[in-house]
Write an enzyme that holds these catalytic residues in place. Structure first.
Site, PDB file in Angstrom:
ATOM      1  N   GLY A  47      71.351  49.894  31.481  1.00 37.17           N
ATOM      2  CA  GLY A  47      69.771  49.938  31.429  1.00 37.17           C
ATOM      3  C   GLY A  47      69.356  49.865  30.171  1.00 37.17           C
ATOM      4  N   GLU A  48      68.109  50.573  29.507  1.00 45.64           N
ATOM      5  CA  GLU A  48      67.867  50.706  28.118  1.00 45.64           C
ATOM      6  C   GLU A  48      68.339  52.107  27.734  1.00 45.64           C
ATOM      7  OE1 GLU A  48      66.755  50.028  24.653  1.00 45.64           O
ATOM      8  OE2 GLU A  48      65.697  51.653  25.633  1.00 45.64           O
ATOM      9  N   SER A  49      69.155  52.152  26.660  1.00 41.60           N
ATOM     10  CA  SER A  49      69.818  53.198  26.217  1.00 41.60           C
ATOM     11  C   SER A  49      68.896  54.392  25.607  1.00 41.60           C
ATOM     12  CB  SER A  49      70.986  52.983  25.307  1.00 41.60           C
ATOM     13  OG  SER A  49      70.412  52.391  24.050  1.00 41.60           O
ATOM     14  N   CYS A  79      77.494  49.530  29.918  1.00 43.55           N
ATOM     15  CA  CYS A  79      76.375  49.201  29.120  1.00 43.55           C
ATOM     16  C   CYS A  79      75.718  50.089  28.259  1.00 43.55           C
ATOM     17  CB  CYS A  79      75.553  48.004  29.869  1.00 43.55           C
ATOM     18  SG  CYS A  79      74.799  46.869  28.669  1.00 43.55           S
ATOM     19  N   ARG A 108      74.991  48.463  19.366  1.00 43.78           N
ATOM     20  CA  ARG A 108      74.047  48.067  20.362  1.00 43.78           C
ATOM     21  C   ARG A 108      73.864  46.539  20.254  1.00 43.78           C
ATOM     22  NH1 ARG A 108      69.204  49.459  19.655  1.00 43.78           N
ATOM     23  NH2 ARG A 108      68.515  49.619  22.062  1.00 43.78           N
ATOM     24  N   HIS A 177      79.009  45.198  33.164  1.00 41.38           N
ATOM     25  CA  HIS A 177      78.285  45.566  34.413  1.00 41.38           C
ATOM     26  C   HIS A 177      79.250  45.445  35.308  1.00 41.38           C
ATOM     27  CE1 HIS A 177      74.201  46.572  32.729  1.00 41.38           C
ATOM     28  NE2 HIS A 177      74.650  45.649  31.911  1.00 41.38           N
ATOM     29  N   GLU A 179      79.195  47.054  38.140  1.00 43.62           N
ATOM     30  CA  GLU A 179      78.379  47.140  39.324  1.00 43.62           C
ATOM     31  C   GLU A 179      77.827  45.939  39.808  1.00 43.62           C
ATOM     32  OE1 GLU A 179      75.365  47.762  35.986  1.00 43.62           O
ATOM     33  OE2 GLU A 179      77.737  47.696  36.273  1.00 43.62           O
TER      34      GLU A 179
END
Length: 194
Positions: A47-49, A79, A108, A177, A179
């Site tokens: 997602g967005e860390s 991620c 990042r 990822h 998943e």
């Protein structure tokens, strides 16, 4: 039955839950400390860390999550989850906090912007088999402690090799990822730690 929590504040929640279900384990979506208390392992999704970091604090989950991981709760970060598990960040946003769970320095967005996202073929080092990996604005590991096991590496545009999957005790992290592919080895490895 083993129950795996998926941190459900932002990111690839459904995809991780589906992978765990395919492996025959139970899934709990974690948004509160009481839900965290009921799981045998936890996944920190992509997602967005920086957003996940802020939401962990807003939902009062940051310290309970640190405490459970420190007490031995198996964890997988993919991620953004890898970024959250790092002790140190390169190119982090001012004020961004991590859970400091794996002794590693993570860069990042190391693979570039969203348009640089790509599929890559890696070698899964534990058994030497090929693995398909999806990188989306992915980080990579710049450096890591001696006790960290590298599970997969990738080569950057300049030909330098970087760790993209690591394990430190019951703590797993991937830059890619797993998943969103048909790849279940990483999730199976998490379940094996419970």
């Amino acid at each position: 039955m083993t129950t795996v929590g998926v941190l459900a504040l932002q990111g690839d929640v459904r995809e991780h839950a589906a992978a765990i279900t395919r492996l025959g384990a139970g899934v709990t979506l974690v948004r509160r400390p009481s839900e965290l208390d009921a799981v045998d392992a936890i996944i920190l999704p992509g997602g967005e860390s920086t957003t996940i970091d802020k939401l962990l604090r807003a939902f009062e989950l940051r310290q309970p999550l640190i405490d459970r991981i420190d007490a031995g709760l198996p964890v997988l970060g993919s991620c953004a989850g890898m970024i959250l598990l790092a002790t140190d960040l390169i190119d982090g946003i001012e004020g961004q906090q991590t859970l400091e769970a794996i002794p590693m320095t993570v860069r990042r967005n190391a693979f570039g912007r969203q348009v640089d996202s790509a599929e890559a073929s890696l070698t899964w080092l534990p058994d030497g088999s090929p693995m398909s990996a999806t990188f989306i604005r992915a980080p990579w590991v710049e450096s890591y402690g001696a006790e960290v096991e590298v599970l997969a590496t990738a080569v950057d545009a300049e030909g330098a090799e970087h760790a993209v999957a690591v394990q430190h005790g019951a703590r797993l992290a991937t830059a890619f990822h797993p998943e969103i592919s048909d790849e279940l080895r990483v999730h199976r490895r998490l379940l094996d730690l419970t």
